[in-house]
Design a protein around this motif. Sequence first.
Motif, mmCIF file in Angstrom:
data_model
loop_
_atom_site.group_PDB
_atom_site.id
_atom_site.type_symbol
_atom_site.label_atom_id
_atom_site.label_comp_id
_atom_site.label_asym_id
_atom_site.label_seq_id
_atom_site.Cartn_x
_atom_site.Cartn_y
_atom_site.Cartn_z
ATOM 1 N N HIS A 74 -9.420 -24.957 -10.897
ATOM 2 C CA HIS A 74 -8.729 -24.526 -9.697
ATOM 3 C C HIS A 74 -7.516 -24.837 -8.769
ATOM 4 C CE1 HIS A 74 -12.730 -25.300 -6.790
ATOM 5 N NE2 HIS A 74 -12.712 -26.998 -8.068
ATOM 6 N N LEU A 75 -7.090 -25.898 -11.054
ATOM 7 C CA LEU A 75 -6.191 -25.747 -11.104
ATOM 8 C C LEU A 75 -5.311 -25.447 -12.213
ATOM 9 C CD1 LEU A 75 -4.651 -29.474 -11.682
ATOM 10 C CD2 LEU A 75 -4.119 -28.304 -9.837
ATOM 11 N N SER A 76 -6.090 -23.990 -12.120
ATOM 12 C CA SER A 76 -5.638 -23.012 -13.615
ATOM 13 C C SER A 76 -4.983 -21.995 -12.571
ATOM 14 C CB SER A 76 -6.325 -22.309 -14.734
ATOM 15 O OG SER A 76 -6.819 -23.490 -15.684
ATOM 16 N N GLN A 77 -5.855 -21.797 -11.681
ATOM 17 C CA GLN A 77 -6.511 -20.677 -10.100
ATOM 18 C C GLN A 77 -4.490 -20.434 -9.540
ATOM 19 O OE1 GLN A 77 -9.549 -20.034 -8.224
ATOM 20 N NE2 GLN A 77 -10.294 -17.971 -9.583
ATOM 21 N N ALA A 78 -4.262 -22.114 -9.265
ATOM 22 C CA ALA A 78 -3.328 -22.419 -8.598
ATOM 23 C C ALA A 78 -2.432 -22.471 -9.479
ATOM 24 C CB ALA A 78 -3.054 -23.990 -8.036
ATOM 25 N N PHE A 79 -2.193 -22.754 -10.799
ATOM 26 C CA PHE A 79 -1.245 -22.584 -11.092
ATOM 27 C C PHE A 79 -0.248 -20.882 -11.714
ATOM 28 C CE2 PHE A 79 -1.647 -27.069 -12.178
ATOM 29 C CZ PHE A 79 -0.400 -27.343 -11.078
ATOM 30 N N GLU A 80 -1.843 -20.025 -11.858
ATOM 31 C CA GLU A 80 -1.354 -18.468 -12.553
ATOM 32 C C GLU A 80 -1.066 -17.658 -10.823
ATOM 33 O OE1 GLU A 80 -5.044 -16.654 -13.829
ATOM 34 O OE2 GLU A 80 -5.532 -18.148 -14.202
ATOM 35 N N ALA A 81 -1.203 -18.010 -9.774
ATOM 36 C CA ALA A 81 -0.592 -17.889 -8.716
ATOM 37 C C ALA A 81 0.526 -17.978 -8.174
ATOM 38 C CB ALA A 81 -1.538 -18.287 -7.295
ATOM 39 N N LYS A 82 1.089 -20.162 -9.271
ATOM 40 C CA LYS A 82 2.388 -19.911 -8.701
ATOM 41 C C LYS A 82 3.240 -18.564 -9.418
ATOM 42 C CE LYS A 82 2.315 -23.235 -4.777
ATOM 43 N NZ LYS A 82 3.313 -22.280 -3.506
ATOM 44 N N ALA A 83 2.907 -19.229 -11.553
ATOM 45 C CA ALA A 83 3.501 -18.535 -12.100
ATOM 46 C C ALA A 83 4.172 -16.518 -11.469
ATOM 47 C CB ALA A 83 2.751 -18.299 -13.147
ATOM 48 N N ILE A 84 3.280 -16.395 -10.744
ATOM 49 C CA ILE A 84 3.425 -14.946 -10.603
ATOM 50 C C ILE A 84 4.032 -15.127 -9.588
ATOM 51 C CG2 ILE A 84 2.360 -12.774 -9.654
ATOM 52 C CD1 ILE A 84 -0.160 -13.453 -10.965
ATOM 53 N N GLU A 85 4.237 -15.252 -8.938
ATOM 54 C CA GLU A 85 5.025 -15.579 -7.364
ATOM 55 C C GLU A 85 6.385 -15.995 -8.423
ATOM 56 O OE1 GLU A 85 5.426 -19.196 -4.479
ATOM 57 O OE2 GLU A 85 3.638 -18.374 -4.709
ATOM 58 N N ASN A 86 6.586 -16.350 -8.926
ATOM 59 C CA ASN A 86 8.359 -16.753 -9.763
ATOM 60 C C ASN A 86 8.540 -16.423 -10.836
ATOM 61 O OD1 ASN A 86 9.334 -19.188 -8.314
ATOM 62 N ND2 ASN A 86 6.968 -20.254 -8.639
ATOM 63 N N GLY A 87 7.577 -14.701 -10.864
ATOM 64 C CA GLY A 87 8.185 -13.914 -12.403
ATOM 65 C C GLY A 87 7.141 -13.581 -13.258
#
Length: 195
Positions: A74-87
């Motif tokens: 759950h956290l891996s997916q959430a942080f991956e999405a946030k990482a992409i959102e931030n470049g």
Amino acid sequence: MLTATQETKSDLLKDLGLPENSAFAALDKLTDTESRYLRDLRVNLKTALAGETLSLKEAYLLAVASAANEENHHLSQAFEAKAIENGAEQGEIAEAIACASLLATNNILYRFRHFAHKDVYEQLPARVKMNIMANPVLGKEFFELVSLAISAINGCERCVAAHETSVLKLGATEARIFDAIRVAAVVVGLSKIIK
């Protein structure tokens, strides 16, 4: 009308980009019992990700590696999405995950050598391929910083010392190192609540 704790839960899930109706047993228990810790957890996450020496992209990539190390889907997916959102690019995300895997391997081997206190183990070759360290997509300094954070999570004293020395030689400051360790620490704590 939502209680303050229910609002905090909702805000935390929004911060992570997770559906507000997500059910996590530990998170629900904290919410149902009006635990004040839930607010602390949210503040800790926000503070860690807003470290002064890390870009948001770097902070989220560290969070990706830490969540992968904790095997928290759950956290891996959430942080991956946030990482992409931030470049972040997919190759950087993949390398953060690969770094967590490699360091999990190395941390066990070197921790064993340290714990065993036998020269024979020090002299035997590790025979673990580490080509990813030669020319990392993340850049040498940041790859070493991620390696240091994962080694700290896994409790390998020898690896922590080696990666801390390496990342300092590559230009990092102690403040940057501590910001990275804070991200890793908070993600591990969060992974006990959202799993």
